[in-house]
Design an enzyme around this catalytic site. Structure first.
Site, mmCIF file in Angstrom:
data_model
loop_
_atom_site.group_PDB
_atom_site.id
_atom_site.type_symbol
_atom_site.label_atom_id
_atom_site.label_comp_id
_atom_site.label_asym_id
_atom_site.label_seq_id
_atom_site.Cartn_x
_atom_site.Cartn_y
_atom_site.Cartn_z
ATOM 1 N N THR A 28 0.847 -1.203 0.000
ATOM 2 C CA THR A 28 0.000 0.000 0.000
ATOM 3 C C THR A 28 0.881 1.251 0.000
ATOM 4 O O THR A 28 0.508 2.271 -0.565
ATOM 5 C CB THR A 28 -0.961 0.033 1.203
ATOM 6 O OG1 THR A 28 -0.232 -0.219 2.394
ATOM 7 C CG2 THR A 28 -2.068 -0.976 1.070
ATOM 8 N N HIS A 129 1.022 -16.458 -3.406
ATOM 9 C CA HIS A 129 -0.124 -16.306 -4.311
ATOM 10 C C HIS A 129 0.307 -16.083 -5.758
ATOM 11 O O HIS A 129 -0.470 -15.612 -6.577
ATOM 12 C CB HIS A 129 -1.028 -15.164 -3.828
ATOM 13 C CG HIS A 129 -1.681 -15.448 -2.509
ATOM 14 N ND1 HIS A 129 -2.259 -14.475 -1.723
ATOM 15 C CD2 HIS A 129 -1.841 -16.608 -1.830
ATOM 16 C CE1 HIS A 129 -2.747 -15.030 -0.609
ATOM 17 N NE2 HIS A 129 -2.496 -16.318 -0.665
ATOM 18 N N CYS A 137 0.146 -19.392 -20.988
ATOM 19 C CA CYS A 137 -0.882 -19.877 -21.913
ATOM 20 C C CYS A 137 -1.464 -21.180 -21.372
ATOM 21 O O CYS A 137 -0.734 -22.092 -21.009
ATOM 22 C CB CYS A 137 -0.293 -20.109 -23.305
ATOM 23 S SG CYS A 137 -1.449 -20.981 -24.404
ATOM 24 N N CYS A 158 -2.444 -16.205 -26.600
ATOM 25 C CA CYS A 158 -1.129 -16.719 -27.003
ATOM 26 C C CYS A 158 -1.065 -16.783 -28.528
ATOM 27 O O CYS A 158 -2.098 -16.808 -29.204
ATOM 28 C CB CYS A 158 -0.963 -18.103 -26.399
ATOM 29 S SG CYS A 158 0.561 -18.938 -26.832
ATOM 30 N N THR A 198 0.098 -7.345 7.258
ATOM 31 C CA THR A 198 -0.961 -8.333 7.103
ATOM 32 C C THR A 198 -1.704 -8.468 8.416
ATOM 33 O O THR A 198 -1.107 -8.436 9.495
ATOM 34 C CB THR A 198 -0.428 -9.713 6.662
ATOM 35 O OG1 THR A 198 -1.485 -10.670 6.777
ATOM 36 C CG2 THR A 198 0.752 -10.163 7.500
ATOM 37 N N SER A 199 -3.020 -8.614 8.316
ATOM 38 C CA SER A 199 -3.832 -8.767 9.515
ATOM 39 C C SER A 199 -3.848 -10.223 9.960
ATOM 40 O O SER A 199 -4.432 -10.560 10.980
ATOM 41 C CB SER A 199 -5.252 -8.285 9.249
ATOM 42 O OG SER A 199 -5.755 -8.927 8.101
ATOM 43 N N ASN A 221 2.156 -3.841 11.967
ATOM 44 C CA ASN A 221 0.861 -3.740 11.291
ATOM 45 C C ASN A 221 0.059 -2.622 11.945
ATOM 46 O O ASN A 221 0.123 -2.441 13.152
ATOM 47 C CB ASN A 221 0.099 -5.070 11.398
ATOM 48 C CG ASN A 221 -1.022 -5.151 10.383
ATOM 49 O OD1 ASN A 221 -0.811 -4.938 9.196
ATOM 50 N ND2 ASN A 221 -2.224 -5.447 10.836
HETATM 51 ZN ZN ZN Z 1 -0.129 -21.068 -26.336
#
Ligand code: ZN
Length: 249
Positions: A28, A129, A137, A158, A198-199, A221
């Site tokens: 942030t 993540h 692709c 692609c 992070t919470s 935090n």
């Molecule tokens: Zn492809």
């Protein structure tokens, strides 16, 4: 410098196996809002007027099934709310990269997909993540940079004709087990664990912190977290300023 910062400084000075675990609050300060604060997407037939609620909340849009069934709408939200190609690393990213260079910090574990830790120079970055900087692709697995997504008119395709999907973990999707294992091991072996921005309310953050066995758990935090009572040090200030100041000689 206040007592908490002095303490953080002492902990950093006395540790040579620091692990950082971070969330949206780290970015942030680079101008990237937490998507959980973003409004959802209005459906085509339901333009935003008056007090109409968005047709889909962010958690729905950012799900695997929504990506598969509403790819165009997914990308509309994703490009508008999730991508910040002009964002630059802030003091927190740079301080962590510096700590790694000094040999003190062994891993950055992040829930963010903006890739800013790598841009800042961190090497051992575990992106729970995934990353928006890598796009794959779905047909032939060809890899594409962020540019490909940004410049696409609607659905990025692609050269083989397949649909390109960001290498980020969507809702309903499993986290990469090898990244999870590395992150868990790093936390388990850490002598100091700094948790920032992070919470700790979102899976799998909370569960991973439980693997820490040391007695130097630092939480930076702005709001309370369920782990505050286990922390050895809690700092409620800006994470960029805190880490930058802690590194000053
Ligand atoms: Zn492809």
């Amino acid at each position: 410098m206040n007592a908490d910062l002095e303490k953080l400084k002492r902990i950093i000075a006395g540790s040579d196996n620091i692990v950082f675990f971070g969330g949206a609050g780290v970015s942030t300060e680079s101008g990237i809002p937490d998507f959980r604060s973003a409004d959802g997407l209005y459906s085509e037939s339901q333009a935003p007027r008056g007090s109409f609620e968005p047709a889909y909340p962010p958690e729905t849009i950012l799900s695997h099934s929504f990506f598969m069934s509403h790819t165009k709408e997914f990308y509309r939200f994703y490009k508008d709310k999730m991508l910040y190609p002009d964002a630059r690393p802030n003091d927190a990213h740079y301080a962590l990269a510096e700590l790694e260079k000094q040999g003190k910090l062994k891993a950055v574990i992040t829930q963010n997909v903006d890739g800013l830790h790598t841009v800042a120079g961190s090497v051992n970055v575990l992106e729970l993540h995934g990353t928006a900087l890598r796009n794959i692709c779905m047909t032939c697995n060809e890899c594409y940079p962020l540019e490909k997504i940004i410049t696409a008119e609607e659905i990025p395709q692609c050269s083989c004709g397949g649909i390109i999907k960001p290498d980020v973990v969507l809702y309903e999707e499993a986290l990469d087990p090898s990244v999870m294992t590395k992150a868990t091991k790093a936390i388990y072996n850490a002598d100091a664990l700094i948790v920032g921005g992070t919470s700790l309310n979102v899976y799998p953050a909370a569960g991973m912190i439980n693997h820490y066995r040391g007695n130097k758990l630092i939480l930076i935090n702005k709001s309370e977290t369920p782990y505050d009572r286990y922390a050895d040090l809690i700092i409620r200030e800006s994470i960029g300023l805190t880490l930058k100041t802690a590194l000053l000689r």
